[in-house]
Design a protein around this motif. Sequence first.
Motif, PDB file in Angstrom:
ATOM      1  N   UNK A  13      16.920  41.295 -31.867  1.00 40.90           N
ATOM      2  CA  UNK A  13      16.645  40.083 -32.654  1.00 40.90           C
ATOM      3  C   UNK A  13      17.782  39.059 -32.597  1.00 40.90           C
ATOM      4  N   UNK A  14      19.024  39.528 -32.587  1.00 41.61           N
ATOM      5  CA  UNK A  14      20.163  38.610 -32.482  1.00 41.61           C
ATOM      6  C   UNK A  14      20.116  37.858 -31.160  1.00 41.61           C
ATOM      7  N   UNK A  15      19.892  38.592 -30.078  1.00 42.20           N
ATOM      8  CA  UNK A  15      19.776  38.022 -28.729  1.00 42.20           C
ATOM      9  C   UNK A  15      18.689  36.946 -28.695  1.00 42.20           C
ATOM     10  N   UNK A  16      17.528  37.263 -29.257  1.00 44.68           N
ATOM     11  CA  UNK A  16      16.410  36.317 -29.259  1.00 44.68           C
ATOM     12  C   UNK A  16      16.722  35.071 -30.080  1.00 44.68           C
ATOM     13  N   UNK A  17      17.352  35.271 -31.249  1.00 44.73           N
ATOM     14  CA  UNK A  17      17.685  34.118 -32.105  1.00 44.73           C
ATOM     15  C   UNK A  17      18.711  33.207 -31.441  1.00 44.73           C
ATOM     16  N   UNK A  18      19.660  33.795 -30.724  1.00 42.01           N
ATOM     17  CA  UNK A  18      20.652  32.980 -30.016  1.00 42.01           C
ATOM     18  C   UNK A  18      19.966  32.140 -28.950  1.00 42.01           C
ATOM     19  N   UNK A  19      19.117  32.769 -28.144  1.00 44.17           N
ATOM     20  CA  UNK A  19      18.414  32.026 -27.086  1.00 44.17           C
ATOM     21  C   UNK A  19      17.514  30.948 -27.683  1.00 44.17           C
ATOM     22  N   UNK A  20      16.861  31.238 -28.818  1.00 44.98           N
ATOM     23  CA  UNK A  20      16.044  30.225 -29.480  1.00 44.98           C
ATOM     24  C   UNK A  20      16.901  29.069 -29.976  1.00 44.98           C
ATOM     25  N   UNK A  21      18.067  29.367 -30.511  1.00 45.11           N
ATOM     26  CA  UNK A  21      18.967  28.311 -31.003  1.00 45.11           C
ATOM     27  C   UNK A  21      19.475  27.445 -29.868  1.00 45.11           C
ATOM     28  N   UNK A  22      19.587  28.020 -28.677  1.00 48.30           N
ATOM     29  CA  UNK A  22      20.044  27.242 -27.524  1.00 48.30           C
ATOM     30  C   UNK A  22      19.049  26.157 -27.134  1.00 48.30           C
ATOM     31  N   UNK A  23      17.813  26.262 -27.605  1.00 43.99           N
ATOM     32  CA  UNK A  23      16.812  25.236 -27.291  1.00 43.99           C
ATOM     33  C   UNK A  23      17.219  23.872 -27.842  1.00 43.99           C
ATOM     34  N   UNK A  24      18.082  23.868 -28.865  1.00 48.25           N
ATOM     35  CA  UNK A  24      18.522  22.616 -29.479  1.00 48.25           C
ATOM     36  C   UNK A  24      19.709  21.989 -28.764  1.00 48.25           C
ATOM     37  N   UNK A  25      20.219  22.646 -27.743  1.00 45.45           N
ATOM     38  CA  UNK A  25      21.383  22.134 -27.011  1.00 45.45           C
ATOM     39  C   UNK A  25      20.937  21.258 -25.847  1.00 45.45           C
ATOM     40  N   UNK A  26      21.815  20.395 -25.369  1.00 53.20           N
ATOM     41  CA  UNK A  26      21.504  19.642 -24.146  1.00 53.20           C
ATOM     42  C   UNK A  26      21.242  20.612 -22.983  1.00 53.20           C
ATOM     43  N   UNK A  27      20.461  20.165 -22.015  1.00 55.94           N
ATOM     44  CA  UNK A  27      19.995  21.016 -20.919  1.00 55.94           C
ATOM     45  C   UNK A  27      21.116  21.777 -20.225  1.00 55.94           C
ATOM     46  N   UNK A  28      22.197  21.084 -19.857  1.00 54.82           N
ATOM     47  CA  UNK A  28      23.293  21.738 -19.129  1.00 54.82           C
ATOM     48  C   UNK A  28      23.980  22.792 -19.985  1.00 54.82           C
ATOM     49  N   UNK A  29      24.179  22.462 -21.253  1.00 55.41           N
ATOM     50  CA  UNK A  29      24.842  23.403 -22.147  1.00 55.41           C
ATOM     51  C   UNK A  29      23.932  24.607 -22.412  1.00 55.41           C
ATOM     52  N   UNK A  70      24.015  26.979 -19.327  1.00 60.05           N
ATOM     53  CA  UNK A  70      25.278  27.706 -19.296  1.00 60.05           C
ATOM     54  C   UNK A  70      25.308  28.775 -20.387  1.00 60.05           C
ATOM     55  N   UNK A  71      24.898  28.412 -21.605  1.00 55.78           N
ATOM     56  CA  UNK A  71      24.902  29.346 -22.726  1.00 55.78           C
ATOM     57  C   UNK A  71      23.939  30.494 -22.522  1.00 55.78           C
ATOM     58  N   UNK A  72      22.733  30.200 -22.065  1.00 53.89           N
ATOM     59  CA  UNK A  72      21.747  31.259 -21.833  1.00 53.89           C
ATOM     60  C   UNK A  72      22.251  32.269 -20.812  1.00 53.89           C
ATOM     61  N   UNK A  73      22.797  31.772 -19.712  1.00 56.22           N
ATOM     62  CA  UNK A  73      23.308  32.675 -18.675  1.00 56.22           C
ATOM     63  C   UNK A  73      24.423  33.554 -19.208  1.00 56.22           C
ATOM     64  N   UNK A  74      25.318  32.963 -19.993  1.00 55.38           N
ATOM     65  CA  UNK A  74      26.453  33.719 -20.529  1.00 55.38           C
ATOM     66  C   UNK A  74      25.987  34.777 -21.533  1.00 55.38           C
ATOM     67  N   UNK A  75      25.077  34.401 -22.432  1.00 54.58           N
ATOM     68  CA  UNK A  75      24.569  35.345 -23.431  1.00 54.58           C
ATOM     69  C   UNK A  75      23.858  36.507 -22.741  1.00 54.58           C
ATOM     70  N   UNK A  76      23.012  36.197 -21.780  1.00 59.91           N
ATOM     71  CA  UNK A  76      22.286  37.254 -21.065  1.00 59.91           C
ATOM     72  C   UNK A  76      23.242  38.210 -20.368  1.00 59.91           C
ATOM     73  N   UNK A  77      24.262  37.670 -19.723  1.00 61.71           N
ATOM     74  CA  UNK A  77      25.228  38.517 -19.012  1.00 61.71           C
ATOM     75  C   UNK A  77      26.015  39.390 -19.977  1.00 61.71           C
ATOM     76  N   UNK A  78      26.443  38.835 -21.112  1.00 57.71           N
ATOM     77  CA  UNK A  78      27.232  39.603 -22.081  1.00 57.71           C
ATOM     78  C   UNK A  78      26.405  40.712 -22.720  1.00 57.71           C
ATOM     79  N   UNK A  79      25.188  40.406 -23.115  1.00 57.80           N
ATOM     80  CA  UNK A  79      24.351  41.442 -23.721  1.00 57.80           C
ATOM     81  C   UNK A  79      24.000  42.512 -22.686  1.00 57.80           C
ATOM     82  N   UNK A  80      23.774  42.123 -21.451  1.00 52.59           N
ATOM     83  CA  UNK A  80      23.500  43.097 -20.394  1.00 52.59           C
ATOM     84  C   UNK A  80      24.723  43.981 -20.162  1.00 52.59           C
TER      85      UNK A  80
END
Length: 144
Positions: free
Chosen positions: A32-48, A51-61
């Motif tokens: 749920x934390x992972x999903x909420x972070x990715x959902x919150x990233x929807x409010x960021x500018x495209x480039x950010x 970058x954030x999605x890739x980093x979160x996915x790599x860290x959780x993996x």
Amino acid sequence: MFRSTAVRLAESVSAHPLNLREASGTLLPPLPLYRRILRSHRNLPREMRSLGDDYVKAEFRRHREVTNKVHIIGFLSQWKVYLDELPAGPEGQSFRGKPLDPTKLEKMSAEQLGQLYEVMHVTKSVWKPVTPEQDGKGNGDNQS
């Protein structure tokens, strides 16, 4: 003996002492934390967001197979802090970073410092200031 040593190590990592009972009450489970972070990233500018999605996915993996409970609590609590600092509103709301606490920087491992260095360079390339030439309002000499 081992438990008290592990708790002392965890407390030394944080600027605020780690209270395991308090931390476990406010933490979200990993998925749920992972999903909420990715959902919150929807409010960021495209480039950010990218970058954030890739980093979160790599860290959780990277932390998927961790079994040390103190490490898991520290990992989840820091990502919860990150989630709480993300803007909740529309994309027009700007995301403001903050300076890194020098005591946290001193406690980072060589691997963590390397990751921080990589993130710094990637973000600099994403967030370059736009010059008049890049904006298309220049005299045309530097267009390719």
